[in-house]
Design a protein around this motif. Sequence first.
Motif, PDB file in Angstrom:
ATOM      1  N   ARG A   1       0.412  20.701  22.429  1.00 35.21           N
ATOM      2  CA  ARG A   1       1.441  19.729  22.779  1.00 35.21           C
ATOM      3  C   ARG A   1       1.102  18.314  22.332  1.00 35.21           C
ATOM      4  NH1 ARG A   1       1.293  19.975  28.268  1.00 35.21           N
ATOM      5  NH2 ARG A   1       0.686  17.804  28.580  1.00 35.21           N
ATOM      6  N   ARG A   2      -0.140  18.080  21.954  1.00 31.01           N
ATOM      7  CA  ARG A   2      -0.578  16.711  21.705  1.00 31.01           C
ATOM      8  C   ARG A   2       0.160  16.057  20.540  1.00 31.01           C
ATOM      9  NH1 ARG A   2      -4.100  19.874  18.784  1.00 31.01           N
ATOM     10  NH2 ARG A   2      -5.431  18.914  17.171  1.00 31.01           N
ATOM     11  N   PHE A   3       0.562  16.855  19.534  1.00 29.83           N
ATOM     12  CA  PHE A   3       1.284  16.288  18.397  1.00 29.83           C
ATOM     13  C   PHE A   3       2.637  15.736  18.847  1.00 29.83           C
ATOM     14  CE2 PHE A   3      -1.291  19.815  16.596  1.00 29.83           C
ATOM     15  CZ  PHE A   3      -2.151  19.051  15.824  1.00 29.83           C
ATOM     16  N   GLY A   4       3.365  16.510  19.665  1.00 27.06           N
ATOM     17  CA  GLY A   4       4.657  16.056  20.165  1.00 27.06           C
ATOM     18  C   GLY A   4       4.531  14.845  21.065  1.00 27.06           C
ATOM     19  N   ASP A   5       3.526  14.848  21.934  1.00 26.32           N
ATOM     20  CA  ASP A   5       3.308  13.704  22.814  1.00 26.32           C
ATOM     21  C   ASP A   5       3.018  12.445  22.007  1.00 26.32           C
ATOM     22  OD1 ASP A   5       3.759  15.216  25.051  1.00 26.32           O
ATOM     23  OD2 ASP A   5       1.652  15.466  25.578  1.00 26.32           O
ATOM     24  N   PHE A   6       2.288  12.611  20.918  1.00 31.05           N
ATOM     25  CA  PHE A   6       1.947  11.480  20.049  1.00 31.05           C
ATOM     26  C   PHE A   6       3.201  10.962  19.342  1.00 31.05           C
ATOM     27  CE2 PHE A   6       0.356   9.544  16.129  1.00 31.05           C
ATOM     28  CZ  PHE A   6      -0.760   8.850  16.550  1.00 31.05           C
ATOM     29  N   LYS A   7       3.984  11.865  18.764  1.00 28.17           N
ATOM     30  CA  LYS A   7       5.192  11.453  18.030  1.00 28.17           C
ATOM     31  C   LYS A   7       6.213  10.805  18.954  1.00 28.17           C
ATOM     32  CE  LYS A   7       5.824  15.490  15.944  1.00 28.17           C
ATOM     33  NZ  LYS A   7       6.416  16.531  15.042  1.00 28.17           N
ATOM     34  N   GLN A   8       6.293  11.295  20.208  1.00 25.39           N
ATOM     35  CA  GLN A   8       7.269  10.767  21.153  1.00 25.39           C
ATOM     36  C   GLN A   8       6.732   9.588  21.967  1.00 25.39           C
ATOM     37  OE1 GLN A   8       8.855  14.107  23.421  1.00 25.39           O
ATOM     38  NE2 GLN A   8       8.814  15.369  21.563  1.00 25.39           N
ATOM     39  N   ALA A   9       5.581   9.081  21.560  1.00 23.85           N
ATOM     40  CA  ALA A   9       4.981   7.873  22.150  1.00 23.85           C
ATOM     41  C   ALA A   9       4.610   8.041  23.615  1.00 23.85           C
ATOM     42  CB  ALA A   9       5.910   6.674  21.984  1.00 23.85           C
TER      43      ALA A   9
ATOM     44  N   GLU B   1     -10.467  13.772  16.959  1.00 18.91           N
ATOM     45  CA  GLU B   1      -9.528  14.491  16.106  1.00 18.91           C
ATOM     46  C   GLU B   1     -10.024  14.472  14.666  1.00 18.91           C
ATOM     47  OE1 GLU B   1      -6.947  16.290  16.645  1.00 18.91           O
ATOM     48  OE2 GLU B   1      -6.431  15.877  18.729  1.00 18.91           O
ATOM     49  N   ASN B   2      -9.259  15.182  13.819  1.00 15.97           N
ATOM     50  CA  ASN B   2      -9.521  15.170  12.384  1.00 15.97           C
ATOM     51  C   ASN B   2      -8.179  15.211  11.681  1.00 15.97           C
ATOM     52  OD1 ASN B   2     -10.138  16.287   9.612  1.00 15.97           O
ATOM     53  ND2 ASN B   2     -12.199  16.072  10.404  1.00 15.97           N
ATOM     54  N   PRO B   3      -7.972  14.402  10.639  1.00 15.15           N
ATOM     55  CA  PRO B   3      -6.688  14.399   9.936  1.00 15.15           C
ATOM     56  C   PRO B   3      -6.278  15.764   9.394  1.00 15.15           C
ATOM     57  CG  PRO B   3      -8.000  12.487   9.300  1.00 15.15           C
ATOM     58  CD  PRO B   3      -8.896  13.367  10.132  1.00 15.15           C
ATOM     59  N   ASP B   4      -7.239  16.680   9.181  1.00 17.80           N
ATOM     60  CA  ASP B   4      -6.919  18.017   8.658  1.00 17.80           C
ATOM     61  C   ASP B   4      -6.316  18.940   9.709  1.00 17.80           C
ATOM     62  OD1 ASP B   4      -7.791  17.476   6.092  1.00 17.80           O
ATOM     63  OD2 ASP B   4      -9.849  18.088   6.506  1.00 17.80           O
TER      64      ASP B   4
ATOM     65  N   ASP C   1       1.360  14.871   8.316  1.00 17.39           N
ATOM     66  CA  ASP C   1       2.767  14.479   8.196  1.00 17.39           C
ATOM     67  C   ASP C   1       3.235  13.587   9.342  1.00 17.39           C
ATOM     68  OD1 ASP C   1       3.016  15.964   5.848  1.00 17.39           O
ATOM     69  OD2 ASP C   1       3.488  17.805   6.953  1.00 17.39           O
ATOM     70  N   ILE C   2       2.324  13.175  10.207  1.00 17.35           N
ATOM     71  CA  ILE C   2       2.675  12.311  11.344  1.00 17.35           C
ATOM     72  C   ILE C   2       2.123  10.920  11.069  1.00 17.35           C
ATOM     73  CG2 ILE C   2       2.443  11.958  13.831  1.00 17.35           C
ATOM     74  CD1 ILE C   2       1.921  14.969  14.110  1.00 17.35           C
ATOM     75  N   PRO C   3       2.976   9.880  11.063  1.00 17.01           N
ATOM     76  CA  PRO C   3       2.467   8.529  10.804  1.00 17.01           C
ATOM     77  C   PRO C   3       1.360   8.155  11.790  1.00 17.01           C
ATOM     78  CG  PRO C   3       4.866   8.553  10.734  1.00 17.01           C
ATOM     79  CD  PRO C   3       4.440   9.897  11.265  1.00 17.01           C
ATOM     80  N   HIS C   4       0.253   7.684  11.256  1.00 16.65           N
ATOM     81  CA  HIS C   4      -0.882   7.337  12.114  1.00 16.65           C
ATOM     82  C   HIS C   4      -1.887   6.504  11.334  1.00 16.65           C
ATOM     83  CE1 HIS C   4      -2.449  10.908   9.976  1.00 16.65           C
ATOM     84  NE2 HIS C   4      -3.628  10.318  10.127  1.00 16.65           N
ATOM     85  N   THR C   5      -2.795   5.913  12.068  1.00 17.08           N
ATOM     86  CA  THR C   5      -3.965   5.251  11.510  1.00 17.08           C
ATOM     87  C   THR C   5      -5.191   6.009  11.990  1.00 17.08           C
ATOM     88  OG1 THR C   5      -2.883   3.088  11.563  1.00 17.08           O
ATOM     89  CG2 THR C   5      -5.284   3.099  11.425  1.00 17.08           C
TER      90      THR C   5
ATOM     91  N   ALA D   1     -10.484   8.837  15.567  1.00 20.77           N
ATOM     92  CA  ALA D   1      -9.413   8.485  16.501  1.00 20.77           C
ATOM     93  C   ALA D   1      -8.132   8.379  15.688  1.00 20.77           C
ATOM     94  CB  ALA D   1      -9.712   7.169  17.199  1.00 20.77           C
ATOM     95  N   ILE D   2      -7.050   8.944  16.223  1.00 18.17           N
ATOM     96  CA  ILE D   2      -5.740   8.903  15.584  1.00 18.17           C
ATOM     97  C   ILE D   2      -4.873   7.956  16.415  1.00 18.17           C
ATOM     98  CG2 ILE D   2      -3.753  10.282  14.859  1.00 18.17           C
ATOM     99  CD1 ILE D   2      -6.265  11.153  13.421  1.00 18.17           C
ATOM    100  N   ILE D   3      -4.352   6.888  15.795  1.00 14.69           N
ATOM    101  CA  ILE D   3      -3.639   5.842  16.525  1.00 14.69           C
ATOM    102  C   ILE D   3      -2.213   5.709  16.004  1.00 14.69           C
ATOM    103  CG2 ILE D   3      -3.646   3.396  17.173  1.00 14.69           C
ATOM    104  CD1 ILE D   3      -6.651   3.372  16.764  1.00 14.69           C
ATOM    105  N   ARG D   4      -1.259   5.620  16.924  1.00 15.69           N
ATOM    106  CA  ARG D   4       0.144   5.427  16.541  1.00 15.69           C
ATOM    107  C   ARG D   4       0.313   4.067  15.849  1.00 15.69           C
ATOM    108  NH1 ARG D   4       4.024   4.421  19.424  1.00 15.69           N
ATOM    109  NH2 ARG D   4       2.968   3.801  21.338  1.00 15.69           N
ATOM    110  N   PRO D   5       1.222   3.986  14.843  1.00 10.87           N
ATOM    111  CA  PRO D   5       1.425   2.705  14.144  1.00 10.87           C
ATOM    112  C   PRO D   5       1.862   1.578  15.070  1.00 10.87           C
ATOM    113  CG  PRO D   5       2.413   4.514  12.905  1.00 10.87           C
ATOM    114  CD  PRO D   5       1.982   5.087  14.219  1.00 10.87           C
TER     115      PRO D   5
END
Length: 265
Positions: free
Chosen positions: A79-87, A95-98, A103-107, A222-226
Amino acid sequence: MMSSPMWTVPRLLLAALAVLWALPAHAGQLVRVGAAHFPPYTVRPESGADTGLLPQLVEALNRLQSDYQFVLVPTSIPRRFGDFKQARVDMAIFENPDWGWKDIPHTTVDMGLEDAEIFVAQREPQRGESYFADLKGKRLALFSGYHYEFANFNADPKTLAQNYNATLTYSHDSNLLMVLRGRADVALVTRSYLSDYLLRNEKVADQLLVSQRIDQVYHHYAIIRPTAPITGEAFGKLLRGLRDNGQMLKIFQPYRIAVVPVPDS
């Protein structure tokens, strides 16, 4: 006897100051960190218990400064991808970008931490490292939702069950017990978790054969929302602060998680 007006004002000022002193200090901008069950990093965050390495890291970050207040928000591996995209969360740690983020905008922020996924089997006479060379025909015990390199990082449960004869659970303990009881041939476990497991279960240490083969090295980011309250640059500086004051080593070294140099950005 009535108080003199001359004394009333100072007393009121002192009372007001006492109230201000009793109030908590400004906690800074709230940064919500996703906490998914990923032992020993995070252990069942939905239960409300602050156990695992992530709560320790968040506590150290909050002690270090007052510009940001880091809080844990329970989520799950899928669920973490959806929670991240939905802020619902501002960042995901360890985490790891792989692992499905491309395909999810992040830093991304390099945390300078490395763990590894290793193979474990039951120890038997004549069984050695060559046992792990070929997984074909072997019954695998895997952690549901994990992305394994041997499976090209495909975490789909049906694919893993059909193509790799895998049983998936949400517990490394269960997977290791399956190996010990002969219900699985090989379990894949994070090195950090196995280190902790063997400390808690010393009697079974000589019953397990641990591979030199590594499925993958976990280089943590660490994966951070824009639009998160904190930038990647700011978070990187905080992590450097924890490296400099020794907190990173104190938290992670006991679990055989390597604190490695971070390249200059």
